[in-house]
Design a protein around this motif. Structure first.
Motif, PDB file in Angstrom:
ATOM      1  N   SER A  29      -4.882  10.067  -4.628  1.00 57.30           N
ATOM      2  CA  SER A  29      -5.687  10.467  -3.475  1.00 57.30           C
ATOM      3  C   SER A  29      -5.476  11.919  -3.071  1.00 57.30           C
ATOM      4  O   SER A  29      -6.354  12.521  -2.485  1.00 57.30           O
ATOM      5  N   LEU A  59     -11.934   5.878   3.754  1.00 58.45           N
ATOM      6  CA  LEU A  59     -12.409   6.955   2.894  1.00 58.45           C
ATOM      7  C   LEU A  59     -13.598   7.601   3.575  1.00 58.45           C
ATOM      8  O   LEU A  59     -14.552   6.913   3.953  1.00 58.45           O
ATOM      9  N   ARG A  65      -9.105  10.277   1.583  1.00 56.20           N
ATOM     10  CA  ARG A  65      -8.415   9.260   2.376  1.00 56.20           C
ATOM     11  C   ARG A  65      -8.227   9.758   3.796  1.00 56.20           C
ATOM     12  O   ARG A  65      -7.828  10.891   4.018  1.00 56.20           O
TER      13      ARG A  65
END
Length: 105
Positions: A29, A59, A65
């Motif tokens: 991420s 998201l 994220r």
């Protein structure tokens, strides 16, 4: 089981370091941590009926994220009525990172 505000405990910093290292080693991420300032956290805890804060992962439209925070009551419910707030726009790490320590290196 109802929440009573005492949920959570401290863990050994070395264990926390192992866990965050495991995450960094296995995550794609790019975000390793999020920072929320005291003011927004105090606003959440000051909401009527709040005994703690629940954090959600999300998201955003760019696929990044995000960490969201919402006050929760003793019945384990998120407080989302009566103009309650959901906290967002935390400062992500990286780029807003701490100096090198057990949790990030």
């Amino acid at each position: 089981m109802a929440f009573d505000g005492s949920e959570g405990t401290s863990i050994d910093p070395n264990t926390a370091g192992d866990w965050t290292r495991n995450f960094r080693d296995n995550s794609t991420s790019g975000n390793n941590a999020h920072f929320f300032g005291r003011e927004i956290l105090e606003q959440l805890l000051a909401e009527e009926g709040a005994v703690g804060i629940r954090f959600y992962y999300g998201l955003d439209d760019n696929g990044d994220r995000q960490l969201l925070a919402v006050a929760a009551d003793a019945e384990q419910n998120d407080l989302l009525e009566n103009d309650n707030i959901v906290a967002d726009e935390s400062s992500c790490c990286p780029p807003y990172s701490s100096s090198s320590n057990l949790l990030n290196s």
